[in-house]
Design an enzyme around this catalytic site. Structure first.
Site, PDB file in Angstrom:
ATOM      1  CG  MET A  48      37.114  46.816  46.875  1.00  0.00           C
ATOM      2  SD  MET A  48      37.082  48.617  46.800  1.00  0.00           S
ATOM      3  CE  MET A  48      36.514  48.859  45.115  1.00  0.00           C
ATOM      4  CB  ALA A  50      32.069  39.285  53.017  1.00  0.00           C
ATOM      5  NE  ARG A 105      46.814  54.207  43.295  1.00  0.00           N
ATOM      6  CZ  ARG A 105      47.209  55.165  42.446  1.00  0.00           C
ATOM      7  NH1 ARG A 105      48.444  55.225  42.007  1.00  0.00           N
ATOM      8  NH2 ARG A 105      46.346  56.083  42.062  1.00  0.00           N
ATOM      9  CD  GLU A 138      40.407  55.801  47.155  1.00  0.00           C
ATOM     10  OE1 GLU A 138      39.985  55.283  48.212  1.00  0.00           O
ATOM     11  OE2 GLU A 138      41.533  55.585  46.709  1.00  0.00           O
ATOM     12  CB  THR A 139      38.225  57.683  52.705  1.00  0.00           C
ATOM     13  OG1 THR A 139      37.128  56.764  52.646  1.00  0.00           O
ATOM     14  CG2 THR A 139      37.707  59.101  52.562  1.00  0.00           C
ATOM     15  CD  GLN A 140      37.622  53.011  49.575  1.00  0.00           C
ATOM     16  OE1 GLN A 140      37.530  54.226  49.516  1.00  0.00           O
ATOM     17  NE2 GLN A 140      37.158  52.217  48.649  1.00  0.00           N
ATOM     18  CB  THR A 150      44.441  49.339  45.288  1.00  0.00           C
ATOM     19  OG1 THR A 150      44.615  50.208  44.154  1.00  0.00           O
ATOM     20  CG2 THR A 150      45.346  49.800  46.424  1.00  0.00           C
ATOM     21  CB  CYS A 151      40.542  47.558  42.451  1.00  0.00           C
ATOM     22  SG  CYS A 151      39.939  49.165  42.998  1.00  0.00           S
TER      23      CYS A 151
END
Length: 428
Positions: free
Chosen positions: A194, A191, A53, A115-117, A50-51
């Site tokens: 994030m 799009a 980790r 955060e939920t993502q 992810t952004c």
């Protein structure tokens, strides 16, 4: 067998290294999974990127060999020296690896707590690894329990109420700068997930949003869902937009910077760029007219978020601890219960075979078969009573796997005989 987790996050690795480690396409994920699985010591593996980790999770029969192999693979992939990766990495083994993954899934280890993502990202990472034959039942169980733990944290604490993401923190910072975003026009480049979140938070704050995207795929539907305050345009007009407006958010999956100094034209007004992509989208120097905020530079607001949620986080960590213990107990139970069932099944098959022999040879009358079967059944139940009790106690022993291995050898139990019995373990 062991679980191993090697973790690079905003806590131990700055963005310049994280972006080299990022697996931001299916092709790259497939490449690293193939490299990882080339070791005979790695039974299963998956990567979560992810952004904030990069996590490598493995199920292995040799932690030291697997650890060395994983770091070597990451070094080959990223071009970062092995020594530096070893120095930076947080490495978790067995119960530590379980606890860490549960904390990650519950968003307690995120840059923005709550955060939920992350749960969706974890599920997608596992699905990709499973579909590409890199993960199986062992990592599947762990991820399943991690998602259960995350659901408990969401339901039993307030930590994810009014959820905060990196995108929302960036928008909050913009509101802090401008005072209000009401009727302001913001440019959102990309799009994806994030970018979509940034657009939603901007619109919720009263801004108008223009989404810049490479193609019309997905973005037209997104704009329609966002409503009248959203529109979109082509990436071909990127230069025009970043020189016309003063609030720009960028989150593409490009492997290199898309906004560089060559695109910037001098303007009288000050421009604020929020780079929420990894690898970074923006390669600009801060000046009196240009301010750039990356994921890492939003830490001050993140610290505020942590302070507000500290009490809830303590409760959440308690849930993570409980869930970790439940999973570890499940693993140990999963050693003993299939063994018990297999031994009993072997005894039953042996008893039935001997009963049939006795009937054929005339040692027993057919009229006595039912009573004889009951007696034999009672005998092997009585004989196996103590072994059954002792096997159930394996869950409390540190050397459970070694003991189980000895029992399998003594009773000639093959692993494939156990697999069918573990499917209905929840019914026991």
């Amino acid at each position: 067998m062991h679980y191993l987790n090697i973790s690079f996050t905003y806590k131990n690795t700055d963005i310049s290294v994280r972006e080299k480690l990022a697996f931001d396409s299916d092709e790259k994920k497939d490449q690293i999974l193939r490299l990882l699985k080339s070791s005979k010591n790695i039974i299963e593996c998956m990567v979560l990127s992810t952004c904030n980790r990069v996590e490598v999770l493995a199920y292995t029969d040799d932690i030291k060999s697997a650890m060395t192999h994983i770091i070597r693979c990451l070094a080959v992939y990223s071009g970062v020296f092995e020594d530096e990766l070893f120095e930076r990495a947080d490495i978790y083994e067995d119960s530590g690896a379980v606890h860490h993954l549960f904390a990650v899934a519950s968003s307690l280890d995120s840059l923005v707590v709550g955060e939920t993502q992350i749960v969706g990202q974890l599920k997608n990472a596992f699905k990709f690894a499973f579909d590409n034959a890199s993960s199986g039942e062992h990592i599947s169980r762990l991820v399943h329990y991690a998602c259960k733990c995350a659901a408990r944290v969401r339901n039993e604490t307030q930590i994810s109420k009014n959820p905060i993401s990196v995108s929302s923190v960036a928008v909050a910072k913009a509101k802090e700068i401008f005072g209000t975003l009401e009727n302001k026009t913001a440019i959102v480049i990309g799009a994806g997930e994030m970018g979509e979140l940034a657009a939603k938070h901007l619109i919720a704050s009263g801004a108008n949003v223009i989404i810049i995207n490479r193609s019309s795929d997905h973005v037209e539907e997104l704009v329609e869902n966002l409503g009248d305050k959203a529109s979109w345009d082509s990436i071909l007009k990127l230069k025009e937009y970043i020189n016309k407006y003063d609030l720009i958010f960028s989150s593409t999956s490009a492997p290199h910077a898309i906004i560089t100094g060559e695109l910037i034209e001098p303007q009288e007004f000050r421009r604020y760029f929020f780079d929420i992509a990894v690898p970074r989208d923006i390669d600009l120097v801060n000046t009196d007219k240009i301010s750039v905020y990356s994921v890492d530079s939003l830490e001050e607001m993140v610290r505020r978020n942590l302070a507000l949620r500290e009490e809830q986080a303590q409760t959440a960590y308690s849930i993570v601890g409980q869930s970790t213990n439940e999973f570890l107990k499940f693993l140990k139970d999963n050693i003993s219960i299939p063994l018990i069932k297999t031994i009993r099944k072997k005894a039953e098959i042996c008893a039935e075979a001997e009963l049939e022999k006795a009937l054929k040879k005339g040692y027993l009358k057919h009229s006595d078969k039912e009573e004889a079967a009951k007696l034999i059944h009672q005998v092997f139940k009585a004989f196996l009573h103590s072994p059954t009790i002792n096997l159930k106690s394996l869950a409390s022993k540190n050397d459970a796997e070694q003991i189980a291995g000895g029992i399998k050898f003594l009773f000639d139990i093959k692993e494939e005989n156990l697999e069918n019995l573990t499917k209905d373990i929840d019914e026991i």
